[in-house]
Scaffold this motif. Sequence first.
Motif, PDB file in Angstrom:
ATOM      1  N   GLY A 123       0.795  -1.221   0.000  1.00 15.66           N
ATOM      2  CA  GLY A 123       0.000   0.000   0.000  1.00 15.66           C
ATOM      3  C   GLY A 123       0.829   1.273   0.000  1.00 15.66           C
ATOM      4  O   GLY A 123       0.326   2.326  -0.367  1.00 15.66           O
ATOM      5  N   ARG A 124       2.093   1.201   0.397  1.00 16.72           N
ATOM      6  CA  ARG A 124       2.930   2.395   0.439  1.00 16.72           C
ATOM      7  C   ARG A 124       3.704   2.591  -0.860  1.00 16.72           C
ATOM      8  O   ARG A 124       3.604   3.619  -1.500  1.00 16.72           O
ATOM      9  CB  ARG A 124       3.911   2.352   1.597  1.00 16.72           C
ATOM     10  N   CYS A 125       4.504   1.594  -1.256  1.00 16.83           N
ATOM     11  CA  CYS A 125       5.409   1.800  -2.399  1.00 16.83           C
ATOM     12  C   CYS A 125       4.900   1.160  -3.682  1.00 16.83           C
ATOM     13  O   CYS A 125       5.447   1.435  -4.757  1.00 16.83           O
ATOM     14  CB  CYS A 125       6.808   1.262  -2.085  1.00 16.83           C
ATOM     15  N   SER A 151      10.894  -5.388  -6.269  1.00 20.36           N
ATOM     16  CA  SER A 151      10.149  -4.952  -5.083  1.00 20.36           C
ATOM     17  C   SER A 151      11.111  -4.639  -3.941  1.00 20.36           C
ATOM     18  O   SER A 151      10.884  -3.694  -3.182  1.00 20.36           O
ATOM     19  CB  SER A 151       9.105  -5.989  -4.658  1.00 20.36           C
ATOM     20  N   ARG A 152      12.200  -5.397  -3.809  1.00 19.99           N
ATOM     21  CA  ARG A 152      13.213  -5.088  -2.783  1.00 19.99           C
ATOM     22  C   ARG A 152      13.861  -3.739  -3.056  1.00 19.99           C
ATOM     23  O   ARG A 152      14.032  -2.929  -2.151  1.00 19.99           O
ATOM     24  CB  ARG A 152      14.307  -6.162  -2.764  1.00 19.99           C
ATOM     25  N   ALA A 153      14.214  -3.504  -4.304  1.00 16.06           N
ATOM     26  CA  ALA A 153      14.881  -2.258  -4.673  1.00 16.06           C
ATOM     27  C   ALA A 153      13.975  -1.048  -4.471  1.00 16.06           C
ATOM     28  O   ALA A 153      14.447   0.044  -4.145  1.00 16.06           O
ATOM     29  CB  ALA A 153      15.352  -2.324  -6.122  1.00 16.06           C
ATOM     30  N   GLY A 154      12.669  -1.231  -4.647  1.00 15.30           N
ATOM     31  CA  GLY A 154      11.733  -0.123  -4.524  1.00 15.30           C
ATOM     32  C   GLY A 154      11.237   0.143  -3.115  1.00 15.30           C
ATOM     33  O   GLY A 154      10.537   1.123  -2.875  1.00 15.30           O
ATOM     34  N   CYS A 155      11.610  -0.702  -2.152  1.00 14.30           N
ATOM     35  CA  CYS A 155      11.111  -0.560  -0.786  1.00 14.30           C
ATOM     36  C   CYS A 155      12.025   0.364   0.023  1.00 14.30           C
ATOM     37  O   CYS A 155      13.175   0.023   0.311  1.00 14.30           O
ATOM     38  CB  CYS A 155      11.018  -1.927  -0.112  1.00 14.30           C
ATOM     39  N   ALA A 156      11.504   1.524   0.423  1.00 17.38           N
ATOM     40  CA  ALA A 156      12.288   2.487   1.188  1.00 17.38           C
ATOM     41  C   ALA A 156      12.706   1.923   2.544  1.00 17.38           C
ATOM     42  O   ALA A 156      13.809   2.193   3.023  1.00 17.38           O
ATOM     43  CB  ALA A 156      11.500   3.778   1.375  1.00 17.38           C
ATOM     44  N   GLU A 157      11.851   1.124   3.173  1.00 14.54           N
ATOM     45  CA  GLU A 157      12.193   0.549   4.487  1.00 14.54           C
ATOM     46  C   GLU A 157      13.359  -0.425   4.372  1.00 14.54           C
ATOM     47  O   GLU A 157      14.250  -0.435   5.217  1.00 14.54           O
ATOM     48  CB  GLU A 157      10.989  -0.140   5.124  1.00 14.54           C
ATOM     49  N   GLY A 167      17.983  -4.594   4.147  1.00 14.37           N
ATOM     50  CA  GLY A 167      16.914  -5.376   4.733  1.00 14.37           C
ATOM     51  C   GLY A 167      17.306  -6.804   5.061  1.00 14.37           C
ATOM     52  O   GLY A 167      16.698  -7.737   4.577  1.00 14.37           O
ATOM     53  N   SER A 168      18.320  -6.961   5.885  1.00 12.10           N
ATOM     54  CA  SER A 168      18.772  -8.310   6.203  1.00 12.10           C
ATOM     55  C   SER A 168      17.651  -9.163   6.790  1.00 12.10           C
ATOM     56  O   SER A 168      17.603 -10.366   6.581  1.00 12.10           O
ATOM     57  CB  SER A 168      19.955  -8.268   7.169  1.00 12.10           C
ATOM     58  N   ALA A 169      16.731  -8.535   7.504  1.00 14.12           N
ATOM     59  CA  ALA A 169      15.612  -9.286   8.063  1.00 14.12           C
ATOM     60  C   ALA A 169      14.490  -9.441   7.041  1.00 14.12           C
ATOM     61  O   ALA A 169      13.578 -10.229   7.230  1.00 14.12           O
ATOM     62  CB  ALA A 169      15.085  -8.592   9.315  1.00 14.12           C
ATOM     63  N   GLY A 170      14.576  -8.682   5.922  1.00 13.09           N
ATOM     64  CA  GLY A 170      13.549  -8.766   4.893  1.00 13.09           C
ATOM     65  C   GLY A 170      12.186  -8.335   5.380  1.00 13.09           C
ATOM     66  O   GLY A 170      11.185  -8.847   4.945  1.00 13.09           O
ATOM     67  N   SER A 171      12.162  -7.368   6.289  1.00 19.70           N
ATOM     68  CA  SER A 171      10.922  -6.976   6.921  1.00 19.70           C
ATOM     69  C   SER A 171      10.588  -5.524   6.603  1.00 19.70           C
ATOM     70  O   SER A 171      11.453  -4.658   6.647  1.00 19.70           O
ATOM     71  CB  SER A 171      11.057  -7.164   8.433  1.00 19.70           C
ATOM     72  N   CYS A 172       9.345  -5.294   6.290  1.00 17.21           N
ATOM     73  CA  CYS A 172       8.854  -3.950   5.988  1.00 17.21           C
ATOM     74  C   CYS A 172       7.519  -3.754   6.699  1.00 17.21           C
ATOM     75  O   CYS A 172       6.580  -4.523   6.469  1.00 17.21           O
ATOM     76  CB  CYS A 172       8.684  -3.802   4.480  1.00 17.21           C
ATOM     77  N   GLY A 173       7.442  -2.766   7.555  1.00 20.17           N
ATOM     78  CA  GLY A 173       6.221  -2.501   8.306  1.00 20.17           C
ATOM     79  C   GLY A 173       5.034  -2.170   7.417  1.00 20.17           C
ATOM     80  O   GLY A 173       3.902  -2.594   7.689  1.00 20.17           O
ATOM     81  N   ALA A 174       5.273  -1.422   6.343  1.00 17.57           N
ATOM     82  CA  ALA A 174       4.181  -1.058   5.436  1.00 17.57           C
ATOM     83  C   ALA A 174       3.631  -2.297   4.734  1.00 17.57           C
ATOM     84  O   ALA A 174       2.415  -2.438   4.571  1.00 17.57           O
ATOM     85  CB  ALA A 174       4.661  -0.037   4.410  1.00 17.57           C
ATOM     86  N   LEU A 175       4.520  -3.210   4.345  1.00 17.60           N
ATOM     87  CA  LEU A 175       4.055  -4.437   3.699  1.00 17.60           C
ATOM     88  C   LEU A 175       3.313  -5.317   4.700  1.00 17.60           C
ATOM     89  O   LEU A 175       2.264  -5.886   4.370  1.00 17.60           O
ATOM     90  CB  LEU A 175       5.212  -5.216   3.073  1.00 17.60           C
TER      91      LEU A 175
END
Length: 82
Positions: free
Chosen positions: A7-9, A31-37, A44-52
Motif C-alpha cells: 500500500g505504500r510503495c 520490489s526489494r529495490a523499490g522498498c524504502a524501508e 533489509g537483512s531481516a527482509g521486513s517492511c512494516g508497510a508491507l
Amino acid sequence: MQPLECGRCGGRVQVEKYSWQHTSVQWTAASRAGCAELRGAGGGSAGSCGALRESIRRAALDGLITVPDPDREEEEEEEGAR
C-alpha cells in the motif's frame, strides 16, 4: 501464493498465510529495490517492511488473502475419518 501490492510503495510480492501468525513472503529484486524501508535498513537483512506487513494484514482482514481456519480444517479432517 497470492500476489499482493504494498500500500505504500506499490511493490509486488507473493504472499501465503499459513495462519494469522505465520506468513511467507517472496520478494522480487524490483520490489526489494523499490522498498524504502528495506533500503533504509542497509538492504533489509531481516527482509521486513512494516508497510508491507500492514498491507498483508489489511488484505487478510478484507478477505483478499486466504488465511486458513485451523478449526474448520480440524472439523473437515474429523469428518473425512468417519
